[in-house]
Enzyme design. Structure first.
Site, PDB file in Angstrom:
ATOM      1  N   ALA A  13       0.817  -1.216   0.000  1.00  0.00           N
ATOM      2  CA  ALA A  13       0.000   0.000   0.000  1.00  0.00           C
ATOM      3  C   ALA A  13       0.850   1.265   0.000  1.00  0.00           C
ATOM      4  O   ALA A  13       0.406   2.315  -0.442  1.00  0.00           O
ATOM      5  CB  ALA A  13      -0.920   0.008   1.219  1.00  0.00           C
ATOM      6  N   GLY A  45     -20.922 -25.726  12.842  1.00  0.00           N
ATOM      7  CA  GLY A  45     -20.736 -24.285  12.732  1.00  0.00           C
ATOM      8  C   GLY A  45     -20.898 -23.761  11.307  1.00  0.00           C
ATOM      9  O   GLY A  45     -20.612 -22.603  11.030  1.00  0.00           O
ATOM     10  N   ASP A  77     -30.052 -14.462   2.187  1.00  0.00           N
ATOM     11  CA  ASP A  77     -28.663 -13.998   2.146  1.00  0.00           C
ATOM     12  C   ASP A  77     -28.137 -13.992   0.707  1.00  0.00           C
ATOM     13  O   ASP A  77     -27.516 -13.020   0.259  1.00  0.00           O
ATOM     14  CB  ASP A  77     -27.804 -14.922   3.027  1.00  0.00           C
ATOM     15  CG  ASP A  77     -26.328 -14.589   2.935  1.00  0.00           C
ATOM     16  OD1 ASP A  77     -25.917 -13.567   3.505  1.00  0.00           O
ATOM     17  OD2 ASP A  77     -25.586 -15.353   2.274  1.00  0.00           O
ATOM     18  N   LYS A 121     -26.864 -10.677  -1.785  1.00  0.00           N
ATOM     19  CA  LYS A 121     -25.625 -10.586  -2.558  1.00  0.00           C
ATOM     20  C   LYS A 121     -25.909 -10.451  -4.051  1.00  0.00           C
ATOM     21  O   LYS A 121     -25.266  -9.678  -4.762  1.00  0.00           O
ATOM     22  CB  LYS A 121     -24.771 -11.824  -2.290  1.00  0.00           C
ATOM     23  CG  LYS A 121     -24.324 -11.943  -0.829  1.00  0.00           C
ATOM     24  CD  LYS A 121     -23.795 -13.342  -0.534  1.00  0.00           C
ATOM     25  CE  LYS A 121     -23.390 -13.477   0.933  1.00  0.00           C
ATOM     26  NZ  LYS A 121     -23.180 -14.890   1.314  1.00  0.00           N
TER      27      LYS A 121
END
Lengths: 446, 446
Positions: free
Chosen positions: B33, B191, B205, B209
């Site tokens: 950067a 999970g 969801d 998107k």
């Protein structure tokens, strides 16, 4: 704002594609870029052909010239698009364009793999951009993904199918069971391979592209001369078949990876190699068929990611050339420090991690040994490998054609290349072994 | 240059990942950067937990506060990273941050799918950036590919596996032959699915998107309320098995595509739909398994291209958050016209092409009809379809369990959804047909 003015060097396949896509989608491109992008000059060897392409488009206002230096020296040109190909002339033209303060867009991987360090340094010095998305994997925005999309990551490896000609040939060989020479001839007839296919089939083109990706991934200079390059011209149909029976596909992969070398204590190194490679058939990249390209990146935060698309052709390559034109147009007037560095890392922040020699590479191997069917030969083979500390993952035994001799195929665990080479020398010295051992590298890519 | 100062709103999974990756790779990120990126403030509900995460990193100098407005109002903060999730509070916080002249990075797809138009307009007005690579497909730099990499193209369609939970469930259902409820429970234990999985399994969801990608691909406003959404909770294991026997995989796809509507004469329209979809098993995207994401883009110059990687998780998402931070850092001080527009097209160059209602969509269908094994039922089915002008591509007949009743599976050619619905109503009225017809859409994606 006034449109930005572009000079095109070369109006062959990609040049014509660029001209056509820019014309066809000029409205959408302007809506995105917020500024017009106009090709105002074209340099071409064949003026008539160039004029025909130009006139089929908008035509008016586009100057067609035979001298490419007239373009790079023209005061009105803001961006030079180099699509000539080759080394010498483009090298001179690109440096001249930079010296004249012009931004450059190029699809020339050979040029950048060999002269990239000099060219990027000159551009840095002059405060101009050299953009080259089209140089690697055609229409796939992989340079942007590596330089910008994955910028948060420590990149571990890049492995790519980055030559469409060889992937087409390998797909055909596997699907139709044909040999290399036959498929190459077909590929030439279909236009998937050039009349002189050496650069493609011997892996040179892939190595050019890999060299560029390696520099971007690891912050090292381009070092094409250090790349290990092995093509597919020696690859036999029988090995593709055996590989498939073992659950693998053979692809020409370009692989660049962080590694540790033995010669320096705990020393970091970079692998940079192009060769036929067995890949588990279940991997997504193993299922990239025909002339398509794909690049698999392993990085610490994002894990595995893959970028897939057309690696060549007029319009896919033009797609990347024009994406670069839009980027350059957008950033043409900003302070250079606001731009993405050419090789992803700031020029004063590059490192000099060494490319490791091929003998030091660690990978797995496919070995095919052609033997007289004698009792004990398998014992000899496994003893030699065991003595070298090389474990065997799988063995396949086949009778190709006659009932007397055997093909013994073995997949090994990971070992250093110099170890396998030493073991192969011993195997080839066995009286029961006929001819050379076929050795193809294997990557799990997990 | 002085490091840029970042305030983090929320330090849950993604927030902690962002903090950790930024710490771990700070050297590489700074080398790329050209300027340091420092998180100097963190707002969190659980101050102790937040301090623990912060102190495990560099710690010193990072202020941990409970009031997120203290971050967005703090004069020293240059960039606000919103990782709270949900709608209300982030909506208010992001607008406040923008009003305060701060750039924003967010992973919040719900926020942008619902309030994107307002947020981007406010950012445009104020001359700040709102970056959101992490909002779609986690670590996959698909926003960058669509907005920048493919900018030369007229994009025709985007089709994506953009929800890892549902793709994991579908992969498990297929591989292990288990039913939805069983696999969902396992996914929750592992999970891969949340305690309340509604947003994932019902396709919400994915639709968030897809809505964002649709706007970028076609230059239209975000229009989540127009999206058609169908999840996978009604999907039966038997249909996954039959699909496989016919050479297809079932995936939850988000599809957005240019189309023509019947209601307006030759009128352009945009499809925007999320639903379970049969895809030929030979397609690369059909082989995206487990919690992985992939987005397939069709565009006029580049043809097909595909972007694959982890769609969720702390570090993959952090990878995109930090990529945005680097982009924003680089362009923080330039004139706004030098930046890529939020939704790819300049704000004054958006169009209002309508989202077409689902009844007007044209696609192919998988139909499963459960029938009493009576003579003539097949003739009735095919007659109903023929009368509706719907051709049949393949038929499969199966006896599930008993010898009396039959599953008849048919794949149709392309037809409008309203046509197939009318035909299904007639089929369900046949005396030999038991219960409802199972209808799943099929896309060739060629």
């Amino acid at each position: 704002m006034k449109p930005i003015k572009v000079g095109l060097l070369g109006i062959g396949t990609v040049g014509a594609g660029t001209f056509n896509v820019l014309q066809r989608n000029q409205e959408d491109i302007r809506r995105r870029a917020g500024r017009g992008i106009e090709i105002t000059m074209v340099a071409a060897r064949n003026l008539d052909k160039a004029r025909k392409i130009v006139n089929a488009g908008v035509g008016a206002g586009v100057e067609v010239v035979s001298d490419p230096f007239a373009v790079v020296n023209h005061p009105d040109i803001d961006i030079v698009v180099e699509l000539i190909g080759g080394y010498e002339l483009p090298h001179e033209l690109v440096l001249r364009a930079i010296a004249n303060g012009k931004h450059v867009v190029t699809a020339n991987k050979a040029l950048l793999a060999l002269h990239g360090n000099e060219i990027f340094a000159a551009a840095q010095e002059k405060g101009v951009m050299v953009a080259f998305e089209a140089a690697v994997a055609g229409g796939v925005p992989i340079i942007k993904a590596l330089r910008e999309g994955l910028t948060a990551n420590r990149i571990e490896s890049v492995a790519g199918i980055i030559n469409g000609t060889t992937n087409f040939i390998l797909s055909e060989m596997r699907e139709k069971g044909l040999d290399f020479a036959t498929v190459l001839k077909q590929a030439q007839e279909l236009g998937y391979a050039e009349a002189d296919p050496t650069f493609d089939i011997e892996g040179v083109d892939a190595a050019h592209k890999l060299t560029i990706m390696s520099a971007i991934a690891f912050g090292i200079p381009v070092q094409f001369d250090k790349a290990y390059i092995e093509g597919i011209s020696q690859l036999q149909a029988v090995d593709i078949r055996y590989a498939e029976q073992l659950g693998y596909r053979i692809k020409l992969l370009g692989i660049t990876r962080r590694t540790r070398t033995e010669d320096k204590e705990g020393g970091e190194g970079i692998e940079l190699r192009v060769h036929p490679t067995l890949i588990p058939a279940s991997r997504l990249i193993a299922n990239v068929e025909g002339a398509m390209n794909a690049v698999l990146v392993q990085a610490d935060a994002v894990g595995s990611s893959l970028y897939y698309g057309k690696g060549a052709g007029a319009e896919p390559t033009a797609s990347s050339v024009i994406a670069d034109l839009v980027d350059v147009t957008r950033l043409a007037t900003v302070d250079p420090y606001c731009r993405v560095p050419h090789l992803a890392f700031q020029p004063n922040e590059m490192t000099d991690v060494a490319i490791v020699p091929m003998a030091e590479i660690t990978t797995s191997y496919y070995l095919r040994v052609y033997v007289k069917d004698q009792l004990g030969v398998m014992a000899d083979l496994t003893r030699i490998l065991a003595d070298a500390g090389i474990s065997i993952d799988a063995v396949l035994q086949k009778e190709p054609g006659n009932q007397v001799n055997l093909d013994i195929i073995m997949l090994t665990h990971q070992t250093r290349e110099k170890n396998i080479d030493a073991a192969i020398a011993k195997i080839e010295a066995l009286p029961a072994v006929i001819g050379k051992v076929t050795r193809i590298r294997l990557e799990a890519l997990s």
